[in-house]
Scaffold this active site. Structure first.
Site, mmCIF file in Angstrom:
data_model
loop_
_atom_site.group_PDB
_atom_site.id
_atom_site.type_symbol
_atom_site.label_atom_id
_atom_site.label_comp_id
_atom_site.label_asym_id
_atom_site.label_seq_id
_atom_site.Cartn_x
_atom_site.Cartn_y
_atom_site.Cartn_z
ATOM 1 C CG ASP A 106 0.126 -4.978 1.820
ATOM 2 O OD1 ASP A 106 -0.729 -4.214 2.324
ATOM 3 O OD2 ASP A 106 1.352 -4.802 1.957
ATOM 4 C CD GLN A 130 -3.114 -0.845 2.154
ATOM 5 O OE1 GLN A 130 -3.126 -1.480 3.191
ATOM 6 N NE2 GLN A 130 -4.038 0.055 1.874
ATOM 7 C CG HIS A 131 0.493 3.414 2.382
ATOM 8 N ND1 HIS A 131 -0.840 3.737 2.557
ATOM 9 C CD2 HIS A 131 0.814 2.582 3.416
ATOM 10 C CE1 HIS A 131 -1.297 3.135 3.646
ATOM 11 N NE2 HIS A 131 -0.314 2.433 4.167
#
Length: 474
Positions: free
Chosen positions: A235, A72-73
Site C-alpha cells: 500500500d 502489507q505483511h
C-alpha cells in the site's frame, strides 16, 4: 478510443476501486466496500469486498488492465490445494511480538536482521506471524505449502488461482515479509525456515515481478480474459506511485496507521529498527517508519469529547500550541515505532489549568504528529534526502492536522486534494504495464496546497521528554 485501467486498494478497513483514463489519469468511476473489523480476517472477505467494490465501480468489462495495492505483511497461509489454512493475521496483530524477539535473538541480534532484510523484526512483519503459527498452531504450520500476502492472493484470485506456482508479487510487498532481501532482490528461505521451524525449500513463494511486468491475464472462466494484470504493490509503495513521488519526496500518511515514507535511490540499513528498508514500486527504495496509532487517536479523542472530527479540529485550533503543558503519548493500541507492542497511552502534564477540552483536543493532534515527526527525523538521519513533504491519508483532511503539522515538523507541507492514492497507484501501474514504456505515465490527478506555520520546537521537546512514560497493558 479511450483505454481504461483500474486500480484496487485492499486496505485494512475497505476495498476501493478507481477506474481511470490510461493516458491522462482522469477519474471515470469509483466503488468501494467495507472489510470486517479485527486483526485476523478470512481472506474470502477481501475477495467478496473486491467483487462488491468492482460492481459499485461499474464493472471491469471495458477495462484493459488492473493492479492491486494491498495492506502489507498480512499472512495468507495456503495448503497444497491452494486453500487458506486459517484466517490471515494482519499487520496490526501484535500477538507475534514474542516471536519477533525470539527470532531476533536466534539470528544474532537486530543488526543481523537489518543487514539481511533491511528491517529489524517487529510483530507486524509476516515472518514473525509464521513463527507464531509454528509455535501455537503446529498442525496448521505443518500444512503450509505456500505463503502469500493480501495483494498477492487477490491478484492470484483474479487470474483464476489455477496453481500455486502462478502466485506473484512485487519487490515492495515482498520487502515487508522479513524473508526477502530488497537490496539483492531475493528471498531468504533460511529465514523462512527458521520461522516455521522446518525446511522451507519446498514452500512456494510468489514470483517477484519487475515493476511493470505483467502478472498474467484475468480468469477466463469469469469473463476476465481481456484483463492484463499488473504486479501490484504494497500500500505505501502504491501510494507513492499514485502521488508521483520522486527522489527527495516524503509522504506522511495518517490513516489507520501513521507512515513516513521516502523515495531513495539506494537501500538503507537501520539496525535500531526505527526505519524499515523497503523497496518501492518503480525499482528504487522506500525507507519508512510506521506507527500503529494513526487516525484512531483522533477517533478516540473525538468520542471522549463527544464531538465529530470537525468539532475536534475546531477545539484543537482553539487551544494554544503546547496544549497548556498537556501531552498525549498516543500508544493506544501498543506501538510499532518505537517498538512497544504492549504499551498503553499516557496523558501527562495534567493540572487544573491544562485540563480543558481545547487542550485535550490539541494534545491529541500534537501527540499524533510528534510521532510522525520522530519517524521523519529517523528517515532523514540515514541520509535520505527530504526536499518536499506531502500530507495524505484520512486524518490529513482535518483542518487541525493540516495547520498544526508544519508547526510540529518545523517546515512547510503540501496537502494534495483528498484522494485514493493507493488505488491511484495501482491504476498508474496498470497503465504502465499496458504502455510497455520504461517509465510510468505522467498524470496530474489533484491540486496541491502549501501550508506553513510558525515552528513549535518546544512541543516536540516536551513530547520527547515524556514519550517513554507509558505502562504496559495489564
Amino acid at each position: 478510443m479511450t483505454t481504461l485501467v483500474a486500480g484496487i486498494d485492499s486496505s485494512t478497513q475497505s476495498c476501493k476501486v478507481v477506474i481511470r483514463d490510461a493516458e491522462t489519469g482522469a477519474l471515470r468511476r469509483f466503488g468501494q466496500a467495507p472489510h470486517p473489523d479485527g486483526t485476523e480476517v478470512e481472506p474470502a472477505a477481501w475477495w467478496d469486498a473486491l467483487q462488491a467494490a468492482v460492481s459499485a465501480a461499474g464493472g471491469l468489462d471495458d477495462v484493459a488492465a488492473v493492479s492491486v495495492g494491498g495492506q502489507q505483511h498480512g499472512m495468507v497461509a495456503l495448503d497444497a490445494d491452494g486453500e487458506v489454512i486459517r484466517p490471515a493475521l494482519l499487520w496490526n496483530d501484535t500477538r507475534s511480538a514474542g516471536a519477533a524477539e525470539d527470532l531476533i535473538a536466534e539470528l544474532g541480534g537486530p543488526g543481523e536482521w537489518s543487514r539481511a532484510t533491511g528491517s529489524v523484526l517487529v510483530a507486524s512483519l509476516t515472518v514473525t506471524k509464521l513463527r507464531w503459527l509454528a509455535d501455537n498452531e503446529p498442525d496448521a504450520a505443518a500444512r503450509v505449502a505456500a505463503v502469500a500476502l493480501p495483494h498477492d492472493w487477490l491478484t492470484w484470485k483474479l487470474t483464476g488461482a489455477q496453481s500455486l506456482e502462478t502466485l506473484s508479487t512485487d519487490r515492495s510487498d515482498a520487502s515487508g515479509t522479513g524473508y526477502f532481501d530488497p537490496a539483492r532482490g531475493s528471498y531468504r528461505r533460511d529465514l523462512l525456515g527458521m520461522a516455521l521451524r522446518r525446511d522451507a525449500d519446498g514452500i512456494v513463494l510468489p514470483r517477484v515481478l519487475a515493476p511493470s511486468q505483467t502478472a498474467g491475464i484475468g480468469d477466463p472462466s469469469a469473463g476476465l480474459s481481456h484483463l492484463v494484470l499488473g504486479p501490484g504493490a504494497g500500500d505505501n509503495a502504491a501510494a507513492a506511485l499514485g502521488l508521483g513521488m520522486r527522489r527527495g519526496d516524503v509522504a506522511i500518511s495518517i490513516g489507520t496507521s501513521g507512515v513516513v515514507s521516502a523515495i531513495a535511490p539506494e537501500p538503507v540499513d537501520d539496525p535500531s529498527g526505527t526505519v524499515n528498508g523497503f523497496a518501492d514500486a518503480t525499482g528504487a527504495f522506500l525507507p519508512l517508519a510506521v506507527t500503529l496509532n494513526g487516525s484512531r487517536v483522533l477517533d478516540a479523542t473525538a468520542q471522549l469529547l463527544g464531538v465529530d472530527h470537525a468539532g475536534l479540529a475546531e477545539l484543537a485550533l482553539a487551544g494554544d500550541p503546547g496544549a497548556g503543558g498537556l501531552t498525549l503519548v498516543p500508544y493506544l493500541e501498543g506501538e510499532r515505532t518505537p517498538n512497544l507492542p504492549n504499551a498503553t497511552g499516557s496523558l501527562l502534564g495534567m493540572s487544573v489549568a491544562s485540563m480543558t477540552r481545547e487542550n485535550l483536543a490539541r494534545a491529541a493532534v500534537e501527540g499524533l504528529l510528534c510521532g510522525q515527526a520522530d519517524g521523519l527525523a529517523a528517515v532523514e538521519s540515514l541520509g535520505v534526502p527530504v526536499e518536499r513533504i506531502q500530507l495524505i491519508g484520512g486524518a490529513a483532511r482535518s483542518a487541525a492536522v493540516q495547520r498544526i503539522a508544519p508547526a510540529i515538523l518545523g517546515r512547510e507541507i503540501q496537502v494534495p486534494e483528498p484522494g485514493e492514492y493507493v488505488a491511484d497507484g495501482g491504476a498508474r501501474q496498470a497503465a504502465w504495464v499496458l504502455s510497455g514504456e520504461p517509465e510510468p505515465p505522467t498524470w496530474q490527478t489533484s491540486e496541491v496546497r502549501t501550508v506553513e506555520a510558525e515552528p513549535t520546537p518546544e512541543v516536540r521537546g516536551r513530547y520527547a521528554d515524556r514519550r517513554h512514560l507509558v505502562a504496559d497493558r495489564a
